[in-house]
Design a protein around this motif. Structure first.
Motif, short mmCIF file in Angstrom:
data_model
loop_
_atom_site.label_atom_id
_atom_site.label_comp_id
_atom_site.label_asym_id
_atom_site.label_seq_id
_atom_site.Cartn_x
_atom_site.Cartn_y
_atom_site.Cartn_z
N ASP A 28 0.85 -1.20 0.00
CA ASP A 28 0.00 0.00 0.00
C ASP A 28 0.87 1.24 0.00
O ASP A 28 1.67 1.44 0.91
CB ASP A 28 -0.90 0.00 1.24
N CYS A 29 0.67 2.08 -1.00
CA CYS A 29 1.55 3.24 -1.16
C CYS A 29 0.83 4.56 -1.05
O CYS A 29 1.43 5.60 -1.26
CB CYS A 29 2.22 3.19 -2.52
N ASP A 30 -0.49 4.52 -0.77
CA ASP A 30 -1.12 5.83 -0.64
C ASP A 30 -0.61 6.44 0.66
O ASP A 30 -0.45 5.75 1.67
CB ASP A 30 -2.65 5.74 -0.72
N PRO A 31 -0.31 7.73 0.62
CA PRO A 31 0.41 8.36 1.73
C PRO A 31 -0.27 8.19 3.10
O PRO A 31 0.41 8.19 4.12
CB PRO A 31 0.48 9.82 1.31
N THR A 32 -1.59 7.98 3.12
CA THR A 32 -2.26 7.82 4.42
C THR A 32 -1.94 6.48 5.07
O THR A 32 -2.08 6.32 6.27
CB THR A 32 -3.79 7.92 4.25
N ARG A 33 -1.58 5.50 4.28
CA ARG A 33 -1.35 4.16 4.84
C ARG A 33 0.09 3.71 4.71
O ARG A 33 0.41 2.54 4.92
CB ARG A 33 -2.23 3.14 4.09
N LEU A 34 0.97 4.63 4.33
CA LEU A 34 2.34 4.23 4.03
C LEU A 34 3.06 3.69 5.26
O LEU A 34 2.96 4.26 6.35
CB LEU A 34 3.09 5.45 3.48
N ALA A 35 3.74 2.57 5.09
CA ALA A 35 4.54 1.98 6.16
C ALA A 35 5.82 1.46 5.51
O ALA A 35 5.84 1.25 4.31
CB ALA A 35 3.76 0.83 6.80
N PRO A 36 6.87 1.26 6.33
CA PRO A 36 8.08 0.71 5.70
C PRO A 36 7.76 -0.65 5.09
O PRO A 36 7.08 -1.46 5.73
CB PRO A 36 9.06 0.56 6.86
N VAL A 37 8.20 -0.88 3.89
CA VAL A 37 7.97 -2.21 3.30
C VAL A 37 9.30 -2.90 3.18
O VAL A 37 10.34 -2.26 3.06
CB VAL A 37 7.37 -2.17 1.87
N ASN A 38 9.22 -4.23 3.21
CA ASN A 38 10.45 -4.91 2.84
C ASN A 38 10.15 -5.82 1.66
O ASN A 38 9.02 -6.23 1.43
CB ASN A 38 11.09 -5.63 4.04
N ILE A 39 11.19 -6.07 0.91
CA ILE A 39 11.03 -6.80 -0.34
C ILE A 39 10.51 -8.21 -0.06
O ILE A 39 9.73 -8.76 -0.84
CB ILE A 39 12.36 -6.80 -1.14
N LYS A 40 10.89 -8.76 1.10
CA LYS A 40 10.39 -10.11 1.48
C LYS A 40 8.87 -10.10 1.54
O LYS A 40 8.20 -11.02 1.08
CB LYS A 40 10.95 -10.51 2.85
N GLU A 41 8.31 -9.01 2.13
CA GLU A 41 6.85 -8.93 2.25
C GLU A 41 6.22 -8.78 0.87
O GLU A 41 5.20 -9.41 0.57
CB GLU A 41 6.46 -7.75 3.16
N ILE A 42 6.83 -7.97 0.02
CA ILE A 42 6.33 -7.79 -1.34
C ILE A 42 6.29 -9.14 -2.06
O ILE A 42 5.29 -9.50 -2.68
CB ILE A 42 7.21 -6.77 -2.12
N MET A 43 7.37 -9.90 -1.92
CA MET A 43 7.44 -11.21 -2.58
C MET A 43 6.38 -12.16 -2.01
O MET A 43 5.78 -12.95 -2.74
CB MET A 43 8.83 -11.84 -2.38
N ALA A 44 6.17 -12.09 -0.67
CA ALA A 44 5.20 -12.99 -0.04
C ALA A 44 3.79 -12.66 -0.54
O ALA A 44 3.00 -13.57 -0.83
CB ALA A 44 5.27 -12.84 1.48
N ILE A 45 3.48 -11.37 -0.67
CA ILE A 45 2.14 -10.99 -1.15
C ILE A 45 1.98 -11.38 -2.62
O ILE A 45 0.93 -11.88 -3.03
CB ILE A 45 1.87 -9.50 -0.89
N ALA A 46 3.06 -11.20 -3.37
CA ALA A 46 3.01 -11.61 -4.78
C ALA A 46 2.76 -13.11 -4.87
O ALA A 46 1.95 -13.57 -5.68
CB ALA A 46 4.31 -11.24 -5.49
N ALA A 47 3.43 -13.88 -3.99
CA ALA A 47 3.27 -15.34 -4.03
C ALA A 47 1.84 -15.73 -3.68
O ALA A 47 1.27 -16.65 -4.28
CB ALA A 47 4.25 -15.99 -3.06
#
Ligand code: HPA
Length: 276
Positions: free
Chosen positions: A236-255
């Motif tokens: 989630d990248c809308d500025p109201t919900r922005l939180a630090p992301v890590n690539i591991k999480e991105i990959m897990a959501i993609a999976a």
């Protein structure tokens, strides 16, 4: 060797290898690797043995072309895509498109992972790209134009083919999947964006932000190859919900979204290939 000669060489390598029979092709970005498990594989050719094809440098992106049957329909899958941030030129990134066109491909499906800019949507959702904004610093069509291949000023009136989009909408309702539809903005990366940048991209009218797809879509339009694209919204990248992301999480959501995306594409290809 000229660009055109390299295309001819890649074409002969692939036709000699028996890769010339499919009408549908898929560029497997993040989130579609699973599609290969659904394909009854006929033949695999490594990118390293195809003239003009460069090897991806990103983990999770292989470098092979796979010919197979998906529910009885022949498809050509490009497993491994190149990104501009890896240091490749736009010509390297889009070279495979010229070869696909020459091989007789009639439609192209592209997938990617993207950040979600739309506050009404959630990470894990799947978005069909309806339009795009190109913020990449180089255009794949820059340079002298060969009028036999495509027009100098390609029309981008409908960059994402309406028949392919209809097939995807129909497939989504067939499998009861909520399909988001929106605008994809392409940025260079490789860093993710700042809060101020996300805010700007949203204000520009984008629903999703990513680092790929647009070069391939521009060249597909140039070549007159119908194309469509699906994004897995991984963060989630809308500025109201922005939180630090890590690539591991991105990959897990993609999976996690991979199953949905695979079923969607399978249905859509089956639907549209009925007319072949
Ligand atoms: N920005 C750019 N590309 C991305 C993002 C993002 O937030 N998430 C996944 N790909």
């Amino acid at each position: 060797m000229s660009f055109k000669d390299t295309i001819d060489q890649a074409f002969s390598t692939l036709t000699r290898a028996g890769m010339g029979s499919a009408k549908s092709a898929v560029i497997l970005g993040t989130g579609l690797g699973q599609l290969l498990e659904e394909i009854e594989i006929i033949k695999i050719v490594e990118y390293s043995s195809i003239p003009g094809f460069k090897m991806p440098t990103v983990v999770s992106h292989e470098g092979k072309m796979v010919l197979g049957n998906l529910d009885g329909h022949p498809i050509l899958a490009l497993d491994g895509r190149l990104h501009y941030y890896e240091g490749f030129s736009m010509k390297d990134i889009t070279f495979p498109l010229y070869v696909l066109k020459k091989l007789g491909i009639k439609r192209l499906f592209v997938s990617n992972a993207a950040g979600n800019l739309n506050p009404a949507w959630n990470k894990g959702d799947i978005m069909m790209v309806e339009d795009h904004i190109n913020l990449l610093p180089e255009n794949p069509l820059r340079g002298e134009n060969d009028h036999d291949v495509g027009p100098r000023w390609p029309d981008m009136f409908e960059p994402y083919d309406s028949d392919l989009r209809a097939a995807i909408r129909q497939a989504a309702s067939g499998i009861d999947l909520t399909l988001r539809k929106g605008v994809y903005v392409a940025v260079q990366g490789p860093n993710l964006e700042t809060r101020a940048e996300y805010s700007m991209l949203r204000n520009m009218g984008a629903d999703a932000v990513g680092m790929s797809t647009v070069p391939e879509v521009i060249v597909a339009n140039y070549l007159g190859l119908p194309v469509c694209a699906l994004s897995v919204l991984t963060d989630d990248c809308d500025p109201t919900r922005l939180a630090p992301v890590n690539i591991k999480e991105i990959m897990a959501i993609a999976a996690k979204a991979e199953g949905d995306l695979t079923s969607l594409l399978k249905q859509a290809i089956a639907g549209i290939s009925r007319h072949d």
